[in-house]
Design a protein around this motif. Sequence first.
Motif, PDB file in Angstrom:
ATOM      1  N   SER A 187     -14.004  -4.643  39.425  1.00  0.00           N
ATOM      2  CA  SER A 187     -15.293  -5.034  40.010  1.00  0.00           C
ATOM      3  C   SER A 187     -15.125  -6.130  41.061  1.00  0.00           C
ATOM      4  O   SER A 187     -15.745  -6.069  42.131  1.00  0.00           O
ATOM      5  N   GLN A 188     -14.275  -7.120  40.780  1.00  0.00           N
ATOM      6  CA  GLN A 188     -14.091  -8.217  41.733  1.00  0.00           C
ATOM      7  C   GLN A 188     -13.437  -7.748  43.030  1.00  0.00           C
ATOM      8  O   GLN A 188     -13.789  -8.210  44.112  1.00  0.00           O
ATOM      9  N   THR A 189     -12.502  -6.820  42.918  1.00  0.00           N
ATOM     10  CA  THR A 189     -11.855  -6.269  44.112  1.00  0.00           C
ATOM     11  C   THR A 189     -12.883  -5.570  45.004  1.00  0.00           C
ATOM     12  O   THR A 189     -12.881  -5.735  46.230  1.00  0.00           O
ATOM     13  N   ILE A 190     -13.772  -4.791  44.372  1.00  0.00           N
ATOM     14  CA  ILE A 190     -14.798  -4.072  45.129  1.00  0.00           C
ATOM     15  C   ILE A 190     -15.842  -5.030  45.698  1.00  0.00           C
ATOM     16  O   ILE A 190     -16.257  -4.902  46.855  1.00  0.00           O
ATOM     17  N   ILE A 191     -16.259  -6.010  44.894  1.00  0.00           N
ATOM     18  CA  ILE A 191     -17.259  -6.997  45.357  1.00  0.00           C
ATOM     19  C   ILE A 191     -16.719  -7.802  46.536  1.00  0.00           C
ATOM     20  O   ILE A 191     -17.404  -8.000  47.545  1.00  0.00           O
ATOM     21  N   ILE A 207      -8.447  -0.403  48.194  1.00  0.00           N
ATOM     22  CA  ILE A 207      -8.785  -1.683  48.829  1.00  0.00           C
ATOM     23  C   ILE A 207      -7.575  -2.613  48.817  1.00  0.00           C
ATOM     24  O   ILE A 207      -7.247  -3.261  49.818  1.00  0.00           O
ATOM     25  N   MET A 208      -6.892  -2.668  47.660  1.00  0.00           N
ATOM     26  CA  MET A 208      -5.706  -3.532  47.548  1.00  0.00           C
ATOM     27  C   MET A 208      -4.602  -3.110  48.509  1.00  0.00           C
ATOM     28  O   MET A 208      -3.965  -3.951  49.148  1.00  0.00           O
ATOM     29  N   VAL A 209      -4.366  -1.800  48.588  1.00  0.00           N
ATOM     30  CA  VAL A 209      -3.310  -1.289  49.477  1.00  0.00           C
ATOM     31  C   VAL A 209      -3.639  -1.621  50.939  1.00  0.00           C
ATOM     32  O   VAL A 209      -2.755  -2.031  51.706  1.00  0.00           O
ATOM     33  N   SER A 210      -4.921  -1.462  51.312  1.00  0.00           N
ATOM     34  CA  SER A 210      -5.312  -1.788  52.688  1.00  0.00           C
ATOM     35  C   SER A 210      -5.141  -3.280  52.968  1.00  0.00           C
ATOM     36  O   SER A 210      -4.742  -3.677  54.066  1.00  0.00           O
ATOM     37  N   GLU A 211      -5.418  -4.120  51.950  1.00  0.00           N
ATOM     38  CA  GLU A 211      -5.234  -5.562  52.100  1.00  0.00           C
ATOM     39  C   GLU A 211      -3.753  -5.920  52.221  1.00  0.00           C
ATOM     40  O   GLU A 211      -3.371  -6.827  52.965  1.00  0.00           O
ATOM     41  N   ILE A 212      -2.922  -5.201  51.461  1.00  0.00           N
ATOM     42  CA  ILE A 212      -1.467  -5.427  51.531  1.00  0.00           C
ATOM     43  C   ILE A 212      -0.943  -5.092  52.926  1.00  0.00           C
ATOM     44  O   ILE A 212      -0.113  -5.808  53.485  1.00  0.00           O
ATOM     45  N   ALA A 225     -10.538   0.484  43.883  1.00  0.00           N
ATOM     46  CA  ALA A 225      -9.930  -0.849  43.895  1.00  0.00           C
ATOM     47  C   ALA A 225      -8.495  -0.796  44.416  1.00  0.00           C
ATOM     48  O   ALA A 225      -8.073  -1.664  45.190  1.00  0.00           O
ATOM     49  N   ILE A 226      -7.745   0.230  44.029  1.00  0.00           N
ATOM     50  CA  ILE A 226      -6.347   0.369  44.473  1.00  0.00           C
ATOM     51  C   ILE A 226      -6.283   0.595  45.984  1.00  0.00           C
ATOM     52  O   ILE A 226      -5.436   0.001  46.668  1.00  0.00           O
ATOM     53  N   VAL A 280      -1.821  -8.551  41.650  1.00  0.00           N
ATOM     54  CA  VAL A 280      -3.094  -8.017  41.140  1.00  0.00           C
ATOM     55  C   VAL A 280      -3.002  -6.503  40.956  1.00  0.00           C
ATOM     56  O   VAL A 280      -3.476  -5.965  39.950  1.00  0.00           O
ATOM     57  N   LEU A 281      -2.372  -5.819  41.910  1.00  0.00           N
ATOM     58  CA  LEU A 281      -2.201  -4.366  41.804  1.00  0.00           C
ATOM     59  C   LEU A 281      -1.351  -4.005  40.589  1.00  0.00           C
ATOM     60  O   LEU A 281      -1.686  -3.076  39.836  1.00  0.00           O
ATOM     61  N   ALA A 282      -0.271  -4.748  40.393  1.00  0.00           N
ATOM     62  CA  ALA A 282       0.596  -4.511  39.223  1.00  0.00           C
ATOM     63  C   ALA A 282      -0.155  -4.764  37.919  1.00  0.00           C
ATOM     64  O   ALA A 282       0.003  -4.019  36.937  1.00  0.00           O
TER      65      ALA A 282
END
Length: 202
Positions: free
Chosen positions: A74-78, A138-143, A135-136, A155-157
């Motif tokens: 939820s926090q990743t999406i928010i 979003i994380m990958v795009s941020e990476i 969420a994954i 966080v992804l791990a």
Amino acid sequence: MKRTKPTPGTAFSALTSDGRKSHKAIKLGGEALLKHSSPEMEVYFSHPQKKRPPSTFAAAILMPIFLALFVINSQTIINFFDLTAESSSIISLSTMLISSIFLGPIPYCLGRGNVWGLLLIHYFYSFNLSMSPIAICIMVSEIIKSRALAPHFIVLAMLLSLIFLCSKIINGKSFNKMVRFYANRRIALKALQVRGHITNKS
């Protein structure tokens, strides 16, 4: 192509299916209930003080893991929507409160042998599995965009580890044994009540 729904696992699905059947038998009562019980099972559970219940550690550790999984998703999406600090805090607190209310009854239901404990786990886990790909991504795009790779990788791990842990626990032998113990106890005690009622009537 058919759209496949996220599933919590084969063992857990079988557990839930059996739970639904037991719940239906209890609601019907009478002969339908007695078919799910046996004299041996009823004798076994008629002296609860002599029976040591299985460990509830699997259910106990599942709640904080579920909560952590939901928080990361939820926090990743928010955070992706780049809201104001005030709006983000309100939404985060609201989602935390809702998830806590949702998770709260699970230990009670499992301990009572009620299928609703399993159904709540199923719904919550499936909901998180549906959120996790978002969420994954979003994380990958941020990476890709960020130079500070370490925090995002951590966080992804954590997210992937929590998904794996949840699946491992709810499909594990310890959780299965605990759920079946309390479900069988509920069936046996209800069956004893039915047999006692039949004996009194005759």
